[in-house]
Design a protein around this motif. Structure first.
Motif, PDB file in Angstrom:
ATOM      1  N   LEU A 180       0.830  -1.201   0.000  1.00 31.16           N
ATOM      2  CA  LEU A 180       0.000   0.000   0.000  1.00 31.16           C
ATOM      3  C   LEU A 180       0.870   1.259   0.000  1.00 31.16           C
ATOM      4  O   LEU A 180       0.588   2.220  -0.732  1.00 31.16           O
ATOM      5  CB  LEU A 180      -0.928  -0.032   1.218  1.00 31.16           C
ATOM      6  N   ARG A 181       1.920   1.273   0.817  1.00 34.45           N
ATOM      7  CA  ARG A 181       2.800   2.449   0.845  1.00 34.45           C
ATOM      8  C   ARG A 181       3.478   2.668  -0.499  1.00 34.45           C
ATOM      9  O   ARG A 181       3.620   3.811  -0.961  1.00 34.45           O
ATOM     10  CB  ARG A 181       3.834   2.287   1.946  1.00 34.45           C
ATOM     11  N   SER A 182       3.922   1.603  -1.121  1.00 37.43           N
ATOM     12  CA  SER A 182       4.584   1.747  -2.421  1.00 37.43           C
ATOM     13  C   SER A 182       3.615   2.269  -3.478  1.00 37.43           C
ATOM     14  O   SER A 182       3.987   3.078  -4.337  1.00 37.43           O
ATOM     15  CB  SER A 182       5.156   0.395  -2.867  1.00 37.43           C
ATOM     16  N   ARG A 183       2.351   1.848  -3.419  1.00 41.89           N
ATOM     17  CA  ARG A 183       1.362   2.361  -4.363  1.00 41.89           C
ATOM     18  C   ARG A 183       1.047   3.832  -4.105  1.00 41.89           C
ATOM     19  O   ARG A 183       0.822   4.601  -5.041  1.00 41.89           O
ATOM     20  CB  ARG A 183       0.084   1.531  -4.270  1.00 41.89           C
ATOM     21  N   GLN A 184       0.999   4.226  -2.824  1.00 43.29           N
ATOM     22  CA  GLN A 184       0.739   5.625  -2.518  1.00 43.29           C
ATOM     23  C   GLN A 184       1.852   6.525  -3.026  1.00 43.29           C
ATOM     24  O   GLN A 184       1.599   7.639  -3.482  1.00 43.29           O
ATOM     25  CB  GLN A 184       0.544   5.797  -1.017  1.00 43.29           C
ATOM     26  N   LYS A 185       3.083   6.048  -2.964  1.00 42.40           N
ATOM     27  CA  LYS A 185       4.192   6.838  -3.503  1.00 42.40           C
ATOM     28  C   LYS A 185       4.069   7.008  -5.017  1.00 42.40           C
ATOM     29  O   LYS A 185       4.500   8.011  -5.572  1.00 42.40           O
ATOM     30  CB  LYS A 185       5.514   6.166  -3.150  1.00 42.40           C
ATOM     31  N   ASP A 186       3.505   6.010  -5.682  1.00 41.80           N
ATOM     32  CA  ASP A 186       3.341   6.078  -7.136  1.00 41.80           C
ATOM     33  C   ASP A 186       2.065   6.786  -7.556  1.00 41.80           C
ATOM     34  O   ASP A 186       1.741   6.836  -8.749  1.00 41.80           O
ATOM     35  CB  ASP A 186       3.336   4.663  -7.733  1.00 41.80           C
ATOM     36  N   LYS A 212      -1.082   5.910  -6.654  1.00 39.55           N
ATOM     37  CA  LYS A 212      -2.242   5.024  -6.725  1.00 39.55           C
ATOM     38  C   LYS A 212      -2.869   4.909  -5.340  1.00 39.55           C
ATOM     39  O   LYS A 212      -2.157   4.788  -4.352  1.00 39.55           O
ATOM     40  CB  LYS A 212      -1.831   3.640  -7.228  1.00 39.55           C
ATOM     41  N   HIS A 213      -4.207   4.913  -5.289  1.00 37.40           N
ATOM     42  CA  HIS A 213      -4.901   4.919  -4.003  1.00 37.40           C
ATOM     43  C   HIS A 213      -5.866   3.735  -3.947  1.00 37.40           C
ATOM     44  O   HIS A 213      -6.809   3.656  -4.721  1.00 37.40           O
ATOM     45  CB  HIS A 213      -5.675   6.231  -3.808  1.00 37.40           C
ATOM     46  N   GLN A 214      -5.588   2.805  -3.054  1.00 41.70           N
ATOM     47  CA  GLN A 214      -6.486   1.692  -2.766  1.00 41.70           C
ATOM     48  C   GLN A 214      -6.540   1.463  -1.261  1.00 41.70           C
ATOM     49  O   GLN A 214      -6.593   0.342  -0.784  1.00 41.70           O
ATOM     50  CB  GLN A 214      -6.011   0.410  -3.467  1.00 41.70           C
ATOM     51  N   THR A 215      -6.534   2.576  -0.510  1.00 43.28           N
ATOM     52  CA  THR A 215      -6.422   2.487   0.941  1.00 43.28           C
ATOM     53  C   THR A 215      -7.619   1.775   1.550  1.00 43.28           C
ATOM     54  O   THR A 215      -7.472   0.868   2.382  1.00 43.28           O
ATOM     55  CB  THR A 215      -6.291   3.899   1.535  1.00 43.28           C
ATOM     56  N   ASN A 216      -8.809   2.167   1.156  1.00 41.84           N
ATOM     57  CA  ASN A 216     -10.002   1.589   1.760  1.00 41.84           C
ATOM     58  C   ASN A 216     -10.124   0.096   1.483  1.00 41.84           C
ATOM     59  O   ASN A 216     -10.504  -0.679   2.355  1.00 41.84           O
ATOM     60  CB  ASN A 216     -11.242   2.327   1.244  1.00 41.84           C
ATOM     61  N   GLN A 217      -9.804  -0.283   0.249  1.00 44.38           N
ATOM     62  CA  GLN A 217      -9.915  -1.700  -0.092  1.00 44.38           C
ATOM     63  C   GLN A 217      -8.939  -2.541   0.730  1.00 44.38           C
ATOM     64  O   GLN A 217      -9.284  -3.593   1.272  1.00 44.38           O
ATOM     65  CB  GLN A 217      -9.645  -1.898  -1.584  1.00 44.38           C
ATOM     66  N   THR A 218      -7.685  -2.082   0.848  1.00 48.41           N
ATOM     67  CA  THR A 218      -6.682  -2.826   1.608  1.00 48.41           C
ATOM     68  C   THR A 218      -7.046  -2.896   3.080  1.00 48.41           C
ATOM     69  O   THR A 218      -6.973  -3.956   3.708  1.00 48.41           O
ATOM     70  CB  THR A 218      -5.304  -2.174   1.434  1.00 48.41           C
ATOM     71  N   ASN A 223       9.290  -5.035  -2.686  1.00 46.24           N
ATOM     72  CA  ASN A 223      10.404  -4.163  -3.078  1.00 46.24           C
ATOM     73  C   ASN A 223      10.616  -4.195  -4.577  1.00 46.24           C
ATOM     74  O   ASN A 223      10.971  -3.185  -5.188  1.00 46.24           O
ATOM     75  CB  ASN A 223      11.682  -4.591  -2.365  1.00 46.24           C
ATOM     76  N   ALA A 224      10.407  -5.380  -5.146  1.00 45.72           N
ATOM     77  CA  ALA A 224      10.615  -5.481  -6.593  1.00 45.72           C
ATOM     78  C   ALA A 224       9.550  -4.717  -7.372  1.00 45.72           C
ATOM     79  O   ALA A 224       9.776  -4.247  -8.480  1.00 45.72           O
ATOM     80  CB  ALA A 224      10.608  -6.940  -7.027  1.00 45.72           C
ATOM     81  N   VAL A 225       8.346  -4.581  -6.787  1.00 44.74           N
ATOM     82  CA  VAL A 225       7.267  -3.855  -7.464  1.00 44.74           C
ATOM     83  C   VAL A 225       7.666  -2.416  -7.724  1.00 44.74           C
ATOM     84  O   VAL A 225       7.273  -1.805  -8.718  1.00 44.74           O
ATOM     85  CB  VAL A 225       5.978  -3.934  -6.618  1.00 44.74           C
TER      86      VAL A 225
END
Length: 966
Positions: A417-423, A425-431, A702-704
């Motif tokens: 989730l943190r890596s997606r937020q840096k990029d 992308k927001h999926q906070t509620n789903q996670t 990390n690879a993502v």
């Protein structure tokens, strides 16, 4: 009555004849008569011959047709000189294969045909025709081989046949063990039981006659060779019975039968095993384990006789100086080996076989494994889980494990989730919704009022947790307080961990962890016998419990220093070796020996003791590694000085008093034997079933960050699936024990009556070679037992992890290795080895005399020792030392029966021909060739007797229905 006048006249005539012609006249008269008769006979013979010839000539011209002109031409052709016949020496299209094959054909004709044919005729046309027939057959065989895909055979069928053979052997052993009778000829009983199980497994074929009767074996090979000649030879050559029989006998009796006998000879297999792992050094500890576990009196007597012979030789030597200590140590070692062999032989002959686990449990002096180590060791956890199930405390253990799985999942999901937020992308509620659902699932399953069974813990903590779940976002540490309380409960409550240490399951756990020494040589089971401390030099090979329970009044002083250093080169690998001189003193004796260690041994020892004793990490400092110039003399001297300082600090009496259990590790490291390393780097990462999963998930997350978005989505899906899999781990454990249908699929549909690879669907599974290899691992180590649940699930978890990440790569490597095995270079090398084995230096090898029984027995011991020594420690840490040892010894024992080895060779040969000729219905042919099997006939009779009642019942029902209808 003759009248007197006749006698008178006759006498008068005789007197006048003798008076006139003399006394010799009677002989002349007889001679004249003989000449007259002989002359008449000669005249009659000559006259009859001439008349007979004239009559025969008249008959020939009158009744017989004219003589054919073919016979004179044939005679004329035979009188001419034979023209040289040109032979095409091309066979397979590869010169490196054709050359040794031509030599094999030449040697075969020379040694099996020419030596007797030249005594009958000098005409070589017959020999050339046989050679041409053989070459034609080889050309056809080569053409078929090139059109065949050999990858399924080598990667699936071959491994499946070996695994099935091992399964049949294991079931035969189990049946004999269930009978419980002490049979004099147990080997023969094992063979009979083996083929009984084979019939039940194969259903349609049994190879008992071919493997046990030499006459039937020769007949089988003749029939098989004749079928092959029918398919490979031209019709004209096959119809020539003389040539066909010659070629058939050469193939069956001259080549196939000796080759099969050699491949199925247990002594040959043992020698080959030793040759394959010849680079590994024999470990004294592994050798002694084999002696203590051996149930073959012949092996023990052979080792004892050889040790006695060496002992006599050493005692006859006249030495002085430093060699005396070396010889004394060797003599003590041999005496100990002889003592162990005598004790083992006596137990086997008396029938007083003792279970080492039960004997160790009765002594009560066992090493202690902390609970936190048990919970993170997959081998130890299985035994603790079994015990908790017996005592009704399984819910506490399942809760602890489920929380570990939840923590891993939560950490992984939050990192993604943190890596997606840096990029962006927001999926906070789903996670967060997924994590909340998982946390509520754990709560409902173990802590709520509806949970069954429910974890009994402080109600205030449960209420606080419920409030947190309702009003706050879940975190990885949300269950930590309750998990800590559950851990303390399992640790302190007398029903759980304290009682587990007194249970036989704890002793078996120590055996699997290879932390249980064999105490059977301290004395006999009835209190008689001499006590031994188990040391080859009478020095320090004490068991772990002995070292941790040394009486306080007995002072043992141990001093060690590095006396010398050197550089060794072993098969191209260069490393430094340090000679450590060790002095050991106690109240009654003083001993000294030398042992040799590498820097990697020091490093492994340091890692082991700092893991066990965390306070030592800040005190002991091992000299660091150096990548370049680490063989320099100045560097080696400096490292020697640093390692000496390390040893002196380690052996400080104050250090020993502060950590009494440290003595065992120090004694084991300084003992005069090959150092047995603990966990390697791989094993330290794979020591638990949680940590490797956590590390893999972190690596994925990390690879993502460093891959394109298109690949990142796929990697994230795989990471999510693995997180869900770890989340369900605790549920799988509970469901398996409470008879709920498990979430993980079973590996075997019917493990008792099917082949190893039977559950694999060829049309669905893409990684068949890898899966078959893993199924073979299941069969070798027998991981399908009900009390092996945890190991099987851990193995399945690792398999899914491997398939998800490296499955295609491993599968591709297996396929590439098969391609390399079937390459022209490797085929040519195999043909050359066959040629050199049968015709060394171009001369037919003489039949090797059977080696002496004592030598064969010692070879068996050496082979088992080598196999145990070559097993990696990582495998022991994953599935257990005892399970690994039993699996390896079971495979080795399977190869010690020539009839069973023949069965495996014939199975491989049959599968080979079925793969080479897929359109020729070879399975049906083999069923017919094996149809005279006695075991097969008995099986059909039993099957018919069991089916007869049901058939009669169905007929009766049909008759009743017919009557009711009428």
């Amino acid at each position: 009555q003759i009248s007197p006048s006749i006698w008178g006249w006759g006498s008068l005539g005789l007197v006048l004849f003798l008076a006139t012609f003399g006394p010799f006249a009677i002989f002349y008269f007889a001679f004249y008569i003989l000449c007259f008769v002989g002359g008449g006979f000669v005249v009659t013979l000559l006259f009859g011959k001439s008349n007979s010839e004239k009559y025969l000539e008249q008959c020939e011209h009158s009744f017989l047709p004219c003589t054919s002109v073919g016979i004179p031409k044939c005679i004329e052709e035979m009188k001419r000189e034979a023209r040289p016949i040109k032979i095409d020496r091309r066979l397979t299209g590869a010169n490196i294969i054709d050359e040794p094959l031509q030599q094999v054909i030449q040697f075969s004709l020379r040694d099996y045909v020419q030596y007797w044919y030249y005594t009958l005729s000098d005409d070589e046309s017959f020999l050339l025709e046989i050679r041409q027939a053989l070459q034609y057959a080889l050309v056809q065989f080569s053409a078929r081989s090139k059109e065949t895909d050999w990858q399924p055979y080598f990667t699936t069928r071959l491994v499946d046949d070996f695994g099935t053979h091992l399964r049949v052997f294991r079931k035969a052993q189990q049946r004999i063990a269930e009978k419980g009778s002490q049979m004099k000829d147990q080997a023969e009983e094992l063979v009979d039981t083996f083929f009984e199980v084979e019939v039940e497994m194969e259903k349609e074929v049994c190879r008992d006659l071919v493997c046990t009767s030499p006459k039937d074996e020769e007949g089988f090979l003749r029939d098989l060779c004749e079928v092959l000649l029918y398919m490979l030879l031209p019709p004209g050559d096959f119809q020539n019975k003389i040539m066909r029989y010659f070629v058939r006998e050469i193939l069956s009796r001259g080549i196939l039968l000796p080759l099969i006998n050699q491949l199925s000879d247990p002594d040959y297999i043992n020698q080959y095993v030793i040759w394959m792992i010849r680079d590994s050094n024999c470990n004294y500890e592994a050798f002694m384990n084999i002696i203590k576990l051996s149930d073959n009196i012949g092996e023990l007597e052979a080792v004892k006789d050889k040790a006695s012979e060496e002992l006599q030789y050493l005692r006859s030597l006249d030495t002085a100086g430093d060699d005396i200590n070396t010889i004394k140590n060797q003599i003590n070692s041999l005496l100990y080996v002889i003592k162990v062999c005598d004790s083992r032989i006596q137990r086997l002959q008396s029938g007083k076989e003792i279970d080492t686990v039960k004997l160790a449990a009765n002594f009560g002096k066992l090493c202690t494994v902390p609970l936190d180590h048990i919970l993170v060791d997959n081998v130890a956890l299985q035994f603790f889980m079994d015990y908790m199930q017996q005592t009704g405390g399984q819910a506490h253990l399942f809760f602890w494990m489920t929380v570990e799985g939840y923590r891993v999942t939560a950490q992984q999901q939050l990192e993604v989730l943190r890596s997606r937020q840096k990029d962006g992308k927001h999926q906070t509620n789903q996670t967060k919704g997924l994590l909340r659902a998982a946390a509520f699932g754990v709560y409902e399953q173990y802590l709520s009022e509806k949970a069954s069974p429910r974890v009994n813990i402080d109600d205030n903590l449960v209420a606080k947790l419920a409030e947190t779940l309702n009003h706050e976002d879940p975190t990885p540490e949300i269950f930590d307080d309750i998990q800590r309380k559950v851990y303390e409960l399992m640790l302190r409550d007398e029903r759980f961990y304290p009682s587990f240490k007194q249970n036989v399951l704890y002793v078996r756990m120590l055996a699997e962890l290879d932390m249980l020494k064999d105490p059977s040589f301290r004395g006999s089971d009835d209190g008689e016998g001499e006590s031994f401390n188990g040391s080859p030099t009478g020095s320090i090979n004490l068991s772990l419990d002995d070292l941790s329970n040394v009486p306080s009044d007995e002072t043992i002083q141990l001093h060690a220093y590095i006396s010398d250093t050197g550089v060794c080169n072993d098969h191209g690998k260069t490393y430094a070796l340090y000679a450590i001189t060790v002095h050991r003193r106690n109240a009654n004796s003083e001993e000294m020996w030398k042992t040799y260690r590498r820097y990697s041994d020091f490093h492994d020892f340091h890692m082991r003791i700092t893991e066990q004793f965390e306070n030592l990490a800040n005190i002991l400092k091992l000299p660091g590694k150096k990548t370049f110039n680490n063989m320099d003399r100045e560097f080696l001297e400096k490292r020697k000085k640093d390692l000496n300082a390390y040893l002196q600090l380690l052996l400080n009496p104050e250090m020993m008093k502060a950590s009494p259990a440290l003595a065992h590790y120090v004694y084991d490291f300084l003992e005069n034997k090959a150092y047995s390393k603990g966990k390697g780097d791989f094993a330290r990462k794979m020591d638990t079933f949680v940590n490797p999963l956590r590390n893999s998930m972190r690596n994925v997350s990390n690879a993502v960050k460093s891959i394109p978005d298109s690949l990142a989505e796929g990697m994230t899906k795989m990471s999510d699936n693995m997180g869900k899999m770890s989340e369900r781990l605790g549920q799988d454990i509970k469901q398996s024990f409470f008879k709920v249908p498990p979430l993980m699929q079973k590996t075997y549909s019917d493990p008792d009556h099917c082949r190893v690879a039977a559950p694999i669907d060829d049309n669905v599974d893409d990684n068949i070679p890898l899966r078959v290899m893993l199924l073979l691992m299941d069969e070798v180590f027998d991981l399908k037992e009900r009390n092996q649940w945890l190991r099987r699930n851990i193995k399945n978890l690792l398999q899914q992890l491997i398939r998800a990440t490296y499955g295609d790569t491993i599968n591709r490597k297996i396929v590439d290795h098969v391609d390399w095995m079937t390459s022209p270079e490797q085929v040519a090398d195999a043909v050359k080895r066959f040629r050199d084995a049968f015709w060394p230096n171009g001369i037919l090898a003489e039949s090797v005399p059977r080696r002496d029984k004592a030598i064969r027995m010692r070879t068996r011991v050496a082979g088992k020792t080598k196999l145990l020594e070559v097993m990696p420690d990582e495998l022991k840490h994953i599935i257990g030392a005892e399970t690994t040892r039993k699996g390896i010894l079971r495979v080795f024992e399977m190869f010690q029966h020539s009839q069973l080895n023949k069965r495996m060779v014939y199975v491989f040969l049959e599968r080979f021909l079925e793969t080479l000729f897929p359109q020729n219905k070879f399975p049906e042919l083999f069923n017919k060739l094996h149809s005279r099997s006695k075991q097969m006939q008995r099986y059909k009779q039993r099957l018919h007797s069991t089916q007869a009642p049901s058939l009669q019942k169905s007929l009766l029902v049909s008759h009743i229905r017919l009557l009711m209808h009428l």
